[in-house]
Design an enzyme around this catalytic site. Structure first.
Site, short mmCIF file in Angstrom:
data_model
loop_
_atom_site.label_atom_id
_atom_site.label_comp_id
_atom_site.label_asym_id
_atom_site.label_seq_id
_atom_site.Cartn_x
_atom_site.Cartn_y
_atom_site.Cartn_z
N CYS A 1 -11.94 5.04 -29.11
CA CYS A 1 -13.02 5.32 -29.77
C CYS A 1 -13.50 6.02 -28.51
CB CYS A 1 -14.01 4.69 -30.81
SG CYS A 1 -12.40 4.16 -33.01
N GLY B 1 1.00 -0.84 0.11
CA GLY B 1 -0.37 -0.02 -0.25
C GLY B 1 0.23 1.32 -0.04
N PRO C 1 4.49 -5.67 -1.19
CA PRO C 1 4.15 -4.28 -1.79
C PRO C 1 4.13 -4.51 -3.42
CG PRO C 1 6.50 -4.16 -1.01
CD PRO C 1 6.18 -4.88 -0.79
N ARG D 1 3.17 -1.16 -6.43
CA ARG D 1 3.63 -0.04 -6.80
C ARG D 1 4.77 0.26 -6.67
NH1 ARG D 1 -1.34 2.91 -8.03
NH2 ARG D 1 -2.15 1.92 -6.49
N TYR E 1 -9.61 6.06 -12.35
CA TYR E 1 -9.60 6.22 -11.10
C TYR E 1 -9.35 7.40 -11.27
CZ TYR E 1 -8.01 1.34 -10.35
OH TYR E 1 -7.55 0.32 -10.71
N1 LLP Z 1 -1.95 -7.10 -0.96
C1 LLP Z 1 -3.22 -7.19 -1.40
C2 LLP Z 1 -4.23 -8.35 -0.73
C3 LLP Z 1 -3.46 -6.40 -2.14
O1 LLP Z 1 -5.24 -6.00 -2.45
C4 LLP Z 1 -1.99 -5.11 -2.55
C5 LLP Z 1 -3.34 -4.85 -4.26
C6 LLP Z 1 -1.46 -5.26 -2.74
C7 LLP Z 1 -1.57 -6.24 -1.61
C8 LLP Z 1 -0.33 -4.49 -3.22
O2 LLP Z 1 -0.93 -3.20 -2.88
P1 LLP Z 1 0.46 -1.97 -3.12
O3 LLP Z 1 1.46 -1.80 -2.78
O4 LLP Z 1 0.41 -2.33 -4.92
O5 LLP Z 1 -0.27 -0.58 -3.34
N2 LLP Z 1 -5.28 -1.65 -9.67
C9 LLP Z 1 -5.43 -0.34 -8.58
C10 LLP Z 1 -4.36 -0.34 -7.62
C11 LLP Z 1 -5.60 -1.62 -6.69
C12 LLP Z 1 -4.86 -2.38 -5.53
C13 LLP Z 1 -4.73 -4.15 -5.33
N3 LLP Z 1 -4.64 -4.36 -4.95
C14 LLP Z 1 -4.58 0.79 -9.33
O6 LLP Z 1 -4.31 0.58 -10.28
O7 LLP Z 1 -4.29 1.43 -8.66
#
Ligand code: LLP
Length: 467
Positions: free
Chosen positions: A391, A278, A321, A323, A364
Site C-alpha cells: 500500500c 564494491g 566483495p 554483490r 535507490y
Molecule cells: N565492505 C564494506 C566495508 C562494505 O561496507 C560493503 C558494502 C562491502 C564490503 C561489500 O560491497 P559490495 O561488494 O557488495 O559492493 N544496500 C546497498 C549496498 C550497500 C553496501 C554496503 N556496504 C545496495 O543495495 O545497493
C-alpha cells in the site's frame, strides 16, 4: 555486455548467457536455459514448477553461479597476486546458513557486520561443510559495534576492523581482561570518490565510517603503545556497484603508502591490506562492469607496483566483495496478478511481492530487468510498469518494463536479486518474507522458509490489561 544473436533478439531468451561470461556480468544465472515447454530453467529446475512447489514470490539461488564467482575471485588472486591473498564474503549482501556454508566450502572467509551475522556465520561453519580453520578468516566491521558484539567477536578470535576512537578505547579495556592480544585492523577513509549512488558511497571524506587520514599519526602512535592490541592490517572500502577500475587502483597506492608509515615509523606489525569490496554487476544490459578477473588483476597489479615503489614486501591482500559474488546468482519469481490500464499514460501489472522483498528500487531507484518465465520465446511487445502489492504508490519494481504479453497467473522473473534483497527485506504491510530455494543440477532445496502468519505475530505480546 550482452551479446545477442538474431534468433533471440526480440524475446526474453536474449538475456541468457550465451558465451562464457564473468558471473558479475551475466544478467541471468550462468545455468539459465529455456526448456522444451518454453519455461526458464535455472540449475536444471524450471521456474514454473518451482513456484508450484515452493510458492510465490520465490528467491531462486543458483549454486553453480555462486560457486563460480567464489572460484573466479580466488583463482584470479592466486594468478595475479604473487603474495598471500584472501577473499572474504561481505555477508551483508545475503547471510543465511546455506549461503555461508557454500562460501566457506569454496575457501573464502567472511566480512560480518553484526552479532547476528557473526552468529549465522559461526553456526554455518559449525553445522555446514566449511573447510578448515576459520579463526583467521572472519573480520568484523561496523561504525557502532555494541560491547556484546565485540565480546562475541573476541571470544571467537574474529579480527575486529576498528572504525573509531570509542571502539579503540573499548577494545583496550577489554583486552586488559584477556590473556591473548586482540587482533585488529584499522578502517581508514581514503577520500577517494567514485561514481555510484550517494547512499552506497563510503570512502569519501564525509562518511560516517572509519578514521580520517589526518588522524593517522595519532592513531598509529596510540596503537603502537597498546601491548594487548595486535594491529594486523589496514582497511578501506570506497563504495559499492562501481564500474570504474581506477578508484580501487588509486586506493591500493594510498593504502600501501599508509602501510609504510605504520610499519616504518610506528613499528606496527601490519601484514594485511584490505581493499574492500564494491565491484559492480549487470542489472541491465546497459551496465558494463569489468569482469571479476579484470578487477582482481587491476587491484593486484596496483598493490604490487605500489609495494615495489615503496620498497615493501607484499602484504596479505584481502578483498571483501558481496554483490559481485551473489548478485546475479539469484532471481525472484513472482506471480502476475491484476492489471490497470491508464489510457494514454501507462499500463500497470501487479505482482505478489514488491518493496518488502526488494527494497532497492524504492530506496535507490535501482533498475531491474524481468522476463515472463513461462513464455521465454514470445516476442517482447508490451511496455508495462511492474508494481508491487504494497500500500504505497512508490512500490514500483520496474518502470516501463519491456515484456512479452502477460496475463494473470504468469510467472514474472526479476533478475539480479541475490545481493541486498533478502538481507534488506522487511515485513512491511505484515507480509511474510518469501522462501528461498537453492537449485543445482535439477535439485531444489529450501534454504529459507516462507514466513507464515504465525511467524508474523511471533514477537507480538498482548499486555494482560488488554486481554
Ligand atoms: N565492505 C564494506 C566495508 C562494505 O561496507 C560493503 C558494502 C562491502 C564490503 C561489500 O560491497 P559490495 O561488494 O557488495 O559492493 N544496500 C546497498 C549496498 C550497500 C553496501 C554496503 N556496504 C545496495 O543495495 O545497493
Amino acid at each position: 555486455m550482452l551479446t545477442m544473436d538474431s534468433k533471440t533478439q526480440n524475446c526474453a531468451a536474449q538475456y541468457l548467457p550465451l558465451a562464457p561470461v564473468s558471473p558479475n556480468q551475466a544478467l541471468l544465472p550462468l545455468t539459465a536455459q529455456v526448456n522444451n515447454l518454453d519455461y526458464l530453467a535455472i540449475g536444471g529446475c524450471d521456474v514454473k514448477t518451482l513456484v508450484e512447489r515452493f510458492g510465490s514470490p520465490l528467491y531462486i539461488l543458483d549454486e553453480a553461479t555462486l560457486r563460480t564467482a567464489c572460484r573466479v575471485y580466488r583463482d584470479s588472486f592466486a594468478q595475479y597476486y604473487p603474495g598471500e591473498s584472501l577473499v572474504i564474503y561481505a555477508s551483508k549482501a545475503w547471510s543465511c546458513l546455506a549461503i555461508c556454508s557454500i562460501v566457506a566450502s569454496e575457501g573464502l572467509g567472511f566480512d560480518v557486520v553484526s552479532g547476528g551475522e557473526i552468529y549465522t556465520t559461526l553456526t554455518a561453519l559449525e553445522q555446514g561443510r566449511g573447510s578448515g580453520d576459520f579463526s583467521q578468516k572472519i573480520y568484523f566491521h561496523g561504525n557502532n559495534k555494541a560491547k556484546e558484539e565485540l565480546k562475541l567477536a573476541v571470544e571467537n578470535a574474529i579480527t575486529i576492523i576498528v572504525d573509531n576512537w570509542l571502539e579503540l578505547e573499548t577494545l583496550v579495556e577489554m583486552a586488559a581482561e584477556e590473556s591473548k592480544p586482540i587482533g585488529i585492523m584499522l578502517r581508514l577513509t581514503p577520500g577517494i570518490e567514485c561514481h555510484t549512488h550517494e547512499y552506497i558511497r563510503t570512502g569519501h571524506l564525509d562518511s560516517k565510517f572509519g578514521f580520517d587520514p589526518n588522524q593517522l599519526d595519532s592513531l598509529f602512535s596510540y596503537i603502537s603503545k597498546q601491548e594487548k592490541l595486535h594491529c594486523v592490517g589496514l582497511h578501506a572500502h570506497i563504495g559499492s556497484q562501481i564500474f570504474e577500475q581506477q578508484p580501487h587502483q588509486d586506493l591500493a597506492h594510498v593504502l600501501v603508502g599508509w602501510l609504510k608509515k605504520a610499519t616504518e615509523i610506528y613499528g606496527l606489525p601490519i601484514q594485511e591490506l584490505n581493499i574492500g569490496g564494491g565491484l559492480g554487476i549487470s542489472y541491465t544490459e546497459q551496465d558494463d562492469p569489468p569482469s571479476i578477473e579484470a578487477w582482481v588483476k587491476g587491484v593486484a597489479t596496483a598493490v604490487v607496483a605500489a609495494c615495489k615503489e615503496n620498497n615493501l614486501s607484499l602484504p596479505k591482500l584481502i578483498a571483501e566483495p558481496g554483490r559481485s559474488l551473489i548478485g546475479t546468482a539469484c532471481v525472484t519469481a513472482y506471480t502476475i496478478g491484476s492489471r490497470k490500464v491508464v489510457p494514454g499514460i501507462r499500463t500497470y501489472i501487479a505482482v505478489d511481492g514488491g518493496m518488502s522483498d526488494n527494497p532497492r528500487p524504492i530506496t535507490y531507484q535501482s533498475l531491474y530487468r524481468a522476463v515472463v518465465g513461462n513464455r521465454m520465446s514470445a516476442p517482447l511487445t508490451e511496455k508495462v510498469t511492474v508494481a508491487g502489492k504494497h500500500c504505497e504508490s512508490g512500490d514500483i519494481l520496474i518502470p516501463d518494463a519491456l515484456l512479452s504479453e502477460t496475463k494473470a497467473g504468469d510467472i514474472l522473473v526479476v533478475m539480479g536479486t541475490g545481493a541486498y534483497n533478502y538481507s534488506m527485506a522487511s515485513n512491511y504491510n505484515r507480509i511474510g518474507r518469501p522462501a528461498a530455494v537453492l537449485v543445482n543440477e535439477g535439485e531444489a532445496n529450501l534454504i529459507l522458509m516462507r514466513e507464515n502468519y504465525s511467524d508474523l505475530i511471533r514477537q507480538d505480546r498482548l499486555p494482560e490489561r488488554l486481554l
